[in-house]
Design a protein around this motif. Structure first.
Motif: not given
Length: 731
Positions: A500, A502, A519, A521
């Motif tokens: 995944e 960032k 975090n 994302k």
């Protein structure tokens, strides 16, 4: 690579042992800029939301980015003011958001501000209930009441009073507003792409400035999405004579931009936009996403016009040189440079453009008695760059007087005209100008540097990769594709984890890469742009690792963001973002859905999997109202729609990569801009490019061979250089 201590201003906040507010613990350069404000700022998150509910205070949400000029102005006027801070701290929960870290927060509340006031911008200032529902909002607020505008303290007191009296009603109204901001889920038939193309083209044609280039009046933005549409229009078989008109508009615009002050002739690269209609006086901010997209645009235009204009090739390298200046040693690119800087090392106040502009006497002193032929170098440079005694910036373009007696360098003469004025050859002129530019650049490096936003955003790394690949195709210089691969490796090392992506990473105090405290994302644009960049790398290099990663990221993108007819900006709503928005306009950057729809069609071309093509169709149907009624809002999606309706041109290269035939095929594919091109590289029938039935059959045929598939039909294998020449001569 850093040619000067460009990152030093990012580190100033780290020298303080203590901070006045929580933003000192963040990594975002924008949030760190506000770490020593007397305001009790919170970052976006549960701590702030909980505090607002417990204290029953409304929220003041301020959204901006670190190189935003008016964000700096409002900070200096209001956020550093002790009295204003007292009002905020006593009556509100203040939250500061970097829009580049949280585009989902920015998009949601910007939609409200635009709907409520008719316009938007940054800084964005929004008042919310503790449940994060809008009360009211705007952009920049002045520090006091003047010229018919309410000052920020007045607004704060008004909101605080209204909250005390009408809090319950404001909550109910905010809840209704949030419901109205839910994106529509309508899906319908889309007009023929020729109609969509013609509508966008007519709009651009009617607003084209034939004298100065560009579209409309002041201010003028180098909007890459629109320019890329015109390139696609010019290369489309169906556009006939209008393609020549489109090419003319492009050439005038791109050349005028390159000659104008929006182009930093000494420091390289392009500024954000020009405040006038002449591309002369810029807003001096520089953004990575502008450089990356303009690199792609100039490169594609160079191929469109047969690589005949060496000046365009010069601009391609110029943008690349600037990108190198804002590059981390391991391959990532920083986000942006500020417009404002200190005029001198001992100055107290920053001024816009101070790093970039020149007084005539300063240039004269630096160039001294140097000659070009029999001409004084200074006289030639003054003529070449429109240097005037009292500066060349009109007062109308400098309302605050910051550029008084300053020159923003620009070209008003052609090289031939300037050379003739000084009895020089063009070669002598160019040599002298390059010498002068180096002298001026060395002098500029001694000035205080503008602030650098050293945040490295995944989506913008991806745009850089695509731009660099296109620069390689346009010039055949391997330095560009090598740099693209280095950036891709940086993303793989620092911006990807467990398959995944960032959102961003940051430059640490020792030049190392730091992760954010939160975090971070990734968003749908990070995925869509990166898939595009990987497919671009696969197109020119044929490395299966890039194709495989693109397929993997597309799967993850679909799982996280697919709405049924487009791509949400963010994952499933969390941290208070109760509405998942779909970006519906190709602005300074294209929408994730626009790029994803084209990615899906490219993946279909390579893998022959109809699921990709059908998903692209759902994107078009989901945007049908805009594509049918306001297609100018989605020029990049219009290009993908044209591809979906008219088919691609797919070249399948079968055999050993270094065979003479395939080497020549790749060279010819780079040489010419081909409408809706896809390239498939197959070395054996076990490769992923051979997974589709047609391509698998080709993999088992004679090798090496080149197949061209156009309009959903494939031709016979081409096995000789002569046959390849005949094919490309017909294209």
């Amino acid at each position: 690579m850093l040619n000067r201590p460009i990152h030093a201003s990012n580190l100033v906040f780290r020298m303080f042992a203590t901070y006045k507010n929580r933003l000192g613990l963040e990594k975002s350069p924008y949030l760190l800029q506000h770490a020593n404000n007397p305001i009790d700022w919170y970052p976006w998150g549960e701590e702030a939301f909980k505090k607002a509910k417990e204290s029953n205070k409304p929220i003041f949400l301020s959204v901006g980015y670190s190189t935003c000029h008016w964000c700096h102005v409002m900070e200096k006027e209001s956020f550093e003011n002790e009295n204003t801070a007292k009002i905020l701290n006593e009556n509100f929960i203040a939250i500061k958001v970097d829009r580049e870290e949280r585009p989902d927060v920015d998009k949601l509340y910007m939609a409200f501000v635009v709907a409520a006031s008719g316009h938007g911008g940054w800084p964005m200032s929004v008042f919310l209930t503790p449940e994060l529902h809008p009360i009211t909002g705007g952009t920049y607020f002045p520090p006091d009441d003047n010229r018919g505008m309410l000052g920020f303290p007045t607004i704060l007191n008004m909101i605080q009073t209204e909250w005390k009296k009408e809090g319950d009603n404001l909550r109910k109204r905010g809840e209704q507003i949030i419901k109205l901001l839910q994106p529509e889920t309508a899906s319908g038939d889309v007009n023929k792409s020729e109609e969509v193309f013609q509508s966008i083209y007519s709009h651009k044609q009617s607003s084209f400035d034939s004298r100065l280039g560009g579209f409309g009046g002041a201010p003028k933005f180098p909007k890459a999405s629109d320019l890329d549409f015109l390139i696609a229009f010019s290369s489309a078989d169906s556009c006939g004579d209008k393609s020549k008109e489109s090419t003319t508009m492009l050439q005038k615009t791109l050349e005028s931009m390159a000659d104008g002050g929006i182009h930093d002739h000494i420091g390289t690269g392009f500024h954000r936009y020009s405040v006038d209609g002449e591309w002369h006086v810029p807003h001096f901010e520089k953004m990575l996403y502008d450089q990356s997209q303009l690199l792609a645009t100039y490169s594609d235009f160079h191929r469109l016009t047969g690589k005949k204009n060496e000046d365009i090739k010069f601009v391609i390298n110029d943008i690349f040189e600037y990108m190198q200046k804002i590059s981390h040693k391991e391959g990532g690119f920083y986000s942006a440079e500020d417009a404002d800087s200190l005029p001198k090392n001992d100055s107290k106040e920053k001024m816009e453009g101070a790093f970039c502009v020149w007084e005539k006497e300063e240039i004269k002193k630096l160039l001294g008695e140097r000659k070009i032929g029999s001409a004084d170098l200074f006289d030639v440079v003054a003529d070449y760059f429109d240097v005037e005694d009292n500066g060349n910036v009109p007062r109308s373009s400098d309302p605050h007087g910051e550029l008084k007696n300053k020159n923003v360098l620009r070209k008003l003469l052609t090289d031939d005209e300037c050379a003739a004025n000084h009895y020089l050859t063009v070669e002598e002129l160019k040599k002298g100008i390059e010498e002068a530019k180096q002298i001026l650049w060395e002098a500029r490096t001694k000035r205080p540097s503008p602030h650098l936003d050293s945040k490295m955003v995944t989506a913008w790394q991806a745009l850089a990769i695509s731009g660099l690949v296109k620069a390689y195709q346009a010039t055949e210089d391997v330095k560009y594709v090598e740099r693209a691969e280095k950036c891709a490796a940086f993303v793989r090392k620092y911006l990807e984890e467990n398959g995944e992506l960032k959102r961003s990473v940051y430059l640490g105090g020792e030049g190392n890469i730091e992760q954010g405290h939160q975090n971070m994302k990734a968003f749908s644009d990070d995925y869509a742009f990166m898939i595009q960049g990987l497919l671009d790398l696969y197109t020119v290099l044929g490395k299966n690792e890039y194709l495989e990663k693109a397929i993997e990221l597309q799967k993850t993108c679909d799982q996280k963001f697919w709405s049924g007819n487009g791509y949400f900006i963010s994952e499933q709503a969390d941290e208070g973002v109760s509405v998942r928005m779909i970006e519906d306009q190709d602005g300074a950057e294209p929408t994730a859905t626009s790029i994803a729809s084209n990615n899906l069609l490219r993946l279909h071309d390579i893998l022959e999997n109809d699921e990709y093509r059908e998903k692209a169709n759902k994107c078009f149907r989901g945007a049908s109202e805009r594509l049918n009624k306001f297609p100018i809002a989605l020029p990049k999606m219009a290009v993908a729609l044209h591809r979906w309706q008219n088919g691609s041109t797919t070249f399948v290269l079968v055999g050993q990569f270094e065979s003479e035939l395939l080497v020549e095929a790749r060279r010819r594919l780079n040489e010419k801009l081909i409408e809706n091109l896809s390239v498939v590289h197959i070395r054996s029938e076990n490769e992923i490019g051979a997974s589709g039935p047609s391509h698998n059959a080709m993999s088992q045929g004679p090798q090496p061979a080149v197949y061209m598939c156009k309009g959903f039909a494939c031709g016979l294998p081409i096995r000789s250089i002569d046959a390849l020449d005949k094919l490309f001569n017909k294209l």
